[in-house]
Motif scaffolding. Structure first.
Motif, PDB file in Angstrom:
ATOM      1  N   VAL A 152      -9.720  -0.559  88.309  1.00  0.00           N
ATOM      2  CA  VAL A 152     -10.358  -1.859  88.168  1.00  0.00           C
ATOM      3  C   VAL A 152      -9.704  -2.567  86.984  1.00  0.00           C
ATOM      4  CG1 VAL A 152     -12.496  -3.094  87.665  1.00  0.00           C
ATOM      5  CG2 VAL A 152     -12.544  -1.045  89.106  1.00  0.00           C
ATOM      6  N   ILE A 153      -9.273  -3.798  87.193  1.00  0.00           N
ATOM      7  CA  ILE A 153      -8.667  -4.531  86.092  1.00  0.00           C
ATOM      8  C   ILE A 153      -9.787  -5.045  85.193  1.00  0.00           C
ATOM      9  CG2 ILE A 153      -7.189  -6.444  85.420  1.00  0.00           C
ATOM     10  CD1 ILE A 153      -5.862  -6.268  88.134  1.00  0.00           C
ATOM     11  N   PRO A 154      -9.908  -4.509  83.981  1.00  0.00           N
ATOM     12  CA  PRO A 154     -11.004  -4.932  83.116  1.00  0.00           C
ATOM     13  C   PRO A 154     -10.735  -6.302  82.509  1.00  0.00           C
ATOM     14  CG  PRO A 154      -9.600  -3.369  81.974  1.00  0.00           C
ATOM     15  CD  PRO A 154      -9.063  -3.481  83.370  1.00  0.00           C
ATOM     16  N   SER A 155     -11.760  -6.878  81.931  1.00  0.00           N
ATOM     17  CA  SER A 155     -11.583  -8.123  81.180  1.00  0.00           C
ATOM     18  C   SER A 155     -10.810  -7.834  79.903  1.00  0.00           C
ATOM     19  CB  SER A 155     -12.943  -8.730  80.847  1.00  0.00           C
ATOM     20  OG  SER A 155     -13.700  -7.836  80.045  1.00  0.00           O
ATOM     21  N   ALA A 156     -10.293  -8.880  79.277  1.00  0.00           N
ATOM     22  CA  ALA A 156      -9.517  -8.697  78.051  1.00  0.00           C
ATOM     23  C   ALA A 156     -10.397  -8.073  76.966  1.00  0.00           C
ATOM     24  CB  ALA A 156      -8.966 -10.042  77.584  1.00  0.00           C
ATOM     25  N   PRO A 157      -9.950  -6.967  76.346  1.00  0.00           N
ATOM     26  CA  PRO A 157     -10.826  -6.240  75.432  1.00  0.00           C
ATOM     27  C   PRO A 157     -10.742  -6.641  73.968  1.00  0.00           C
ATOM     28  CG  PRO A 157      -8.912  -4.914  75.901  1.00  0.00           C
ATOM     29  CD  PRO A 157      -8.759  -6.184  76.697  1.00  0.00           C
ATOM     30  N   ALA A 158      -9.783  -7.502  73.605  1.00  0.00           N
ATOM     31  CA  ALA A 158      -9.625  -7.859  72.193  1.00  0.00           C
ATOM     32  C   ALA A 158     -10.054  -9.293  71.958  1.00  0.00           C
ATOM     33  CB  ALA A 158      -8.173  -7.674  71.746  1.00  0.00           C
ATOM     34  N   GLY A 159     -10.698  -9.517  70.831  1.00  0.00           N
ATOM     35  CA  GLY A 159     -11.165 -10.864  70.522  1.00  0.00           C
ATOM     36  C   GLY A 159     -10.210 -11.667  69.686  1.00  0.00           C
ATOM     37  N   ASP A 160      -9.216 -11.021  69.066  1.00  0.00           N
ATOM     38  CA  ASP A 160      -8.298 -11.754  68.200  1.00  0.00           C
ATOM     39  C   ASP A 160      -6.891 -11.208  68.345  1.00  0.00           C
ATOM     40  OD1 ASP A 160      -8.873  -9.330  67.058  1.00  0.00           O
ATOM     41  OD2 ASP A 160      -8.941 -10.075  65.001  1.00  0.00           O
ATOM     42  N   PHE A 161      -5.942 -12.024  67.934  1.00  0.00           N
ATOM     43  CA  PHE A 161      -4.521 -11.677  67.988  1.00  0.00           C
ATOM     44  C   PHE A 161      -3.878 -12.419  66.819  1.00  0.00           C
ATOM     45  CE2 PHE A 161      -0.167 -11.595  69.467  1.00  0.00           C
ATOM     46  CZ  PHE A 161      -0.074 -10.422  70.217  1.00  0.00           C
ATOM     47  N   THR A 162      -3.829 -11.769  65.677  1.00  0.00           N
ATOM     48  CA  THR A 162      -3.511 -12.444  64.429  1.00  0.00           C
ATOM     49  C   THR A 162      -2.132 -12.058  63.918  1.00  0.00           C
ATOM     50  OG1 THR A 162      -5.857 -12.411  63.840  1.00  0.00           O
ATOM     51  CG2 THR A 162      -4.286 -12.859  62.059  1.00  0.00           C
ATOM     52  N   GLY A 163      -1.299 -13.039  63.642  1.00  0.00           N
ATOM     53  CA  GLY A 163      -0.010 -12.774  63.040  1.00  0.00           C
ATOM     54  C   GLY A 163      -0.166 -12.302  61.608  1.00  0.00           C
ATOM     55  N   GLU A 164       0.601 -11.289  61.222  1.00  0.00           N
ATOM     56  CA  GLU A 164       0.500 -10.762  59.867  1.00  0.00           C
ATOM     57  C   GLU A 164       1.241 -11.626  58.854  1.00  0.00           C
ATOM     58  OE1 GLU A 164       1.527  -6.633  59.831  1.00  0.00           O
ATOM     59  OE2 GLU A 164      -0.172  -6.060  61.087  1.00  0.00           O
ATOM     60  N   ALA A 165       2.065 -12.540  59.335  1.00  0.00           N
ATOM     61  CA  ALA A 165       2.760 -13.486  58.462  1.00  0.00           C
ATOM     62  C   ALA A 165       2.942 -14.791  59.223  1.00  0.00           C
ATOM     63  CB  ALA A 165       4.111 -12.934  58.006  1.00  0.00           C
ATOM     64  N   ALA A 166       3.123 -15.860  58.508  1.00  0.00           N
ATOM     65  CA  ALA A 166       3.301 -17.166  59.137  1.00  0.00           C
ATOM     66  C   ALA A 166       4.625 -17.222  59.890  1.00  0.00           C
ATOM     67  CB  ALA A 166       3.270 -18.260  58.077  1.00  0.00           C
ATOM     68  N   PRO A 167       4.691 -18.005  60.975  1.00  0.00           N
ATOM     69  CA  PRO A 167       5.963 -18.137  61.700  1.00  0.00           C
ATOM     70  C   PRO A 167       7.112 -18.578  60.797  1.00  0.00           C
ATOM     71  CG  PRO A 167       4.173 -19.104  62.968  1.00  0.00           C
ATOM     72  CD  PRO A 167       3.601 -18.753  61.629  1.00  0.00           C
ATOM     73  N   GLU A 168       6.803 -19.415  59.804  1.00  0.00           N
ATOM     74  CA  GLU A 168       7.848 -19.883  58.893  1.00  0.00           C
ATOM     75  C   GLU A 168       8.452 -18.739  58.086  1.00  0.00           C
ATOM     76  OE1 GLU A 168       5.155 -23.007  60.128  1.00  0.00           O
ATOM     77  OE2 GLU A 168       4.766 -21.104  59.074  1.00  0.00           O
ATOM     78  N   ALA A 169       7.628 -17.729  57.789  1.00  0.00           N
ATOM     79  CA  ALA A 169       8.139 -16.584  57.038  1.00  0.00           C
ATOM     80  C   ALA A 169       9.162 -15.813  57.870  1.00  0.00           C
ATOM     81  CB  ALA A 169       6.981 -15.673  56.631  1.00  0.00           C
ATOM     82  N   TYR A 170       8.916 -15.719  59.177  1.00  0.00           N
ATOM     83  CA  TYR A 170       9.880 -15.043  60.038  1.00  0.00           C
ATOM     84  C   TYR A 170      11.183 -15.833  60.099  1.00  0.00           C
ATOM     85  CZ  TYR A 170      12.076 -12.759  63.992  1.00  0.00           C
ATOM     86  OH  TYR A 170      12.977 -12.083  64.784  1.00  0.00           O
ATOM     87  N   GLU A 171      11.090 -17.134  60.243  1.00  0.00           N
ATOM     88  CA  GLU A 171      12.299 -17.950  60.292  1.00  0.00           C
ATOM     89  C   GLU A 171      13.091 -17.819  58.985  1.00  0.00           C
ATOM     90  OE1 GLU A 171      11.678 -21.948  61.573  1.00  0.00           O
ATOM     91  OE2 GLU A 171      10.459 -21.362  63.305  1.00  0.00           O
ATOM     92  N   ALA A 172      12.400 -17.718  57.863  1.00  0.00           N
ATOM     93  CA  ALA A 172      13.080 -17.527  56.587  1.00  0.00           C
ATOM     94  C   ALA A 172      13.786 -16.178  56.546  1.00  0.00           C
ATOM     95  CB  ALA A 172      12.084 -17.654  55.437  1.00  0.00           C
ATOM     96  N   ALA A 173      13.151 -15.155  57.109  1.00  0.00           N
ATOM     97  CA  ALA A 173      13.778 -13.833  57.156  1.00  0.00           C
ATOM     98  C   ALA A 173      15.046 -13.867  58.007  1.00  0.00           C
ATOM     99  CB  ALA A 173      12.793 -12.807  57.703  1.00  0.00           C
ATOM    100  N   VAL A 174      14.981 -14.571  59.128  1.00  0.00           N
ATOM    101  CA  VAL A 174      16.172 -14.709  59.983  1.00  0.00           C
ATOM    102  C   VAL A 174      17.287 -15.399  59.221  1.00  0.00           C
ATOM    103  CG1 VAL A 174      17.093 -15.794  62.060  1.00  0.00           C
ATOM    104  CG2 VAL A 174      14.859 -14.672  62.133  1.00  0.00           C
TER     105      VAL A 174
END
Length: 440
Positions: A152-174
């Motif tokens: 049985v395909i259950p409903s989505a079990p997680a309530g959040d999906f949080t980035g550990e750093a801002a997208p800008e921080a990743y772009e700076a790392a690149v």
């Protein structure tokens, strides 16, 4: 060394996900499910389900011989599943950092079900000290079929999906890595972003696996529950296979990605653009050369070959550029030697590998199981090793409040990488996992 006796019973077909659903709350619950992909154990042809292993090893490893436990009599006779964390393999370059996952997890399954998708048969595989013991273990595996549950395909079990750093921080790392490449420090490094969160109260990691497997299962889909930890992987990437009988080693590094598109014509254009991209081909070729060098450490001289170069593989959310490198192992080489020579996988480190791992450590927290490897040894009653690269993977840890999770996605950074493009590539790669967790 005396190998265990193996007894195999051939049974009628049953869907492996249904059997896994019936066993998933047991200790050591294991499901390696073949999804889309090329034939081979366990990508395409074989799926494996089991529980309640009779030998378990969880803990740190020696920096020089990470895989030596595979030579121990408890784990050298097949029926073995293992997970080596990325950080354990990177330690010679990075030193010891904060531990977020055990270096090595090993379990021996004396009873397993092997599902042969090519023949439509199920093999109950039992191992034991003698014929009677092996037969009893095979019958124990057979008994699991009656516990199968309708998936049985259950409903989505997680309530959040949080980035550990801002997208800008990743772009700076690149941008920093691009500058290091321009300065001649290295040629390529795989830099990742991380997301984390918690499952809702009463929800379980197997629900995430069921959602991924039912809707967009990958060639190396996996669920593994060990104590208060669980792993869910939807990896499309083969790290390597090694056949101890023929000596053949094969690795299939992925480098180069485009997102899928709902419009078929546009989707074809994106795949064609990936094939034609000089940047992506160069990125792939660097890792092919790295893997050729790694395989040569365990190979008979002159046997390393590039069998296929720059093939496009299409998965539910992305197109990938994949190459295939093979070799024949030296007669004195064993499974531990092959893994020692090649781990961590070149596709998720960079080139040169040692320096790339140093650069990665400067931009990321410890990775844990992500970009390590999940491997099976002799699961179908044979002497074959199959190891996946743990991309598209979430790690779960249970505490008094329930299950927390963490997942990552990375991109290979080269001289002409654009920070925004690389960030968007990580978002395409994490999409399937995000949808399985949150429905978003």
């Amino acid at each position: 060394m005396k190998l265990p006796v193996v007894h195999i019973r051939t049974l009628d077909w049953c869907e492996p996900l249904a059997v896994a659903a019936g066993l998933n709350r047991r200790e050591g619950a294991l499901a390696l499910l073949a999804g889309a992909g090329d034939p081979g154990a366990h990508g395409g042809r074989w799926s494996f389900v089991g529980c309640e292993p009779d030998r378990i090893l969880v803990g740190p490893v020696d920096d020089g011989e990470a895989f030596k436990a595979l030579r121990h009599t408890d784990f050298s006779g097949g029926g073995v599943v293992g997970l080596m964390s990325y950080d354990a393999g990177a330690r010679p370059a990075t030193g010891r950092r904060g531990e977020v996952w055990p270096d090595l997890m090993l379990a021996r399954y004396s009873a397993l079900l092997a599902f042969d998708h090519a023949t439509g048969e199920v093999l109950a595989v039992g191992r034991g000290a003698d014929t009677a013991d092996a037969g009893a273990q095979a019958r124990r595996a057979e008994s699991w079929l009656v516990e199968a549950l309708e998936p049985v395909i259950p409903s989505a079990p997680a309530g959040d999906f949080t980035g550990e750093a801002a997208p800008e921080a990743y772009e700076a790392a690149v941008a920093d890595v691009v500058a290091r490449i321009a300065a001649g420090e290295l040629f390529q490094a795989n830099i990742a972003r991380a997301w984390s969160g918690r499952l809702q109260a009463g929800r379980d990691p197997f629900e995430v696996f069921a959602r991924l497997s039912a809707e967009r299962g990958a060639a190396y889909g996996a669920f593994w529950r060990m104590g208060e930890r669980a792993l869910v992987s939807n990896s499309p990437e083969l790290f390597l296979t090694f056949d101890a009988v023929s000596g053949r080693i094969e690795t299939r590094p992925i480098k180069g990605t485009r997102p899928r598109h709902d419009d078929p014509a546009r989707d074809i254009e994106l795949a064609a653009a990936l094939t034609a991209s000089a940047k992506d081909r160069a990125e792939n070729l660097m890792i092919v050369d790295l893997m050729r060098n790694d395989l040569a450490r365990a190979a008979t001289p002159g046997t390393v070959r590039v069998e296929r170069l720059f093939e496009v593989e299409s998965h539910p959310t992305v197109h990938h550029l994949v190459s295939t490198v093979t070799a024949t192992a030296r007669p004195d080489v064993d499974v531990a030697d092959v893994l020692e020579a090649t781990f961590p996988p070149g596709s998720i480190t960079g080139a040169p590998k040692h320096q790339a791992m140093k650069v990665i450590a400067g931009h990321e927290a410890p990775r844990g199981p992500w970009c390590g490897s999940l491997f099976g040894l002799g699961l179908a009653g044979d002497q074959r090793l199959t190891a996946s690269v743990l991309i598209r993977t979430a790690a779960f840890v249970r505490d008094g409040a329930g299950w927390s999770w963490r997942g990552q996605a990375g991109a290979g950074i080269v001289a002409d990488s654009d920070p925004r493009d690389e960030r968007e590539e990580t978002e395409a790669k994490i999409r399937a996992l995000k949808e399985a967790l949150t429905g978003a």
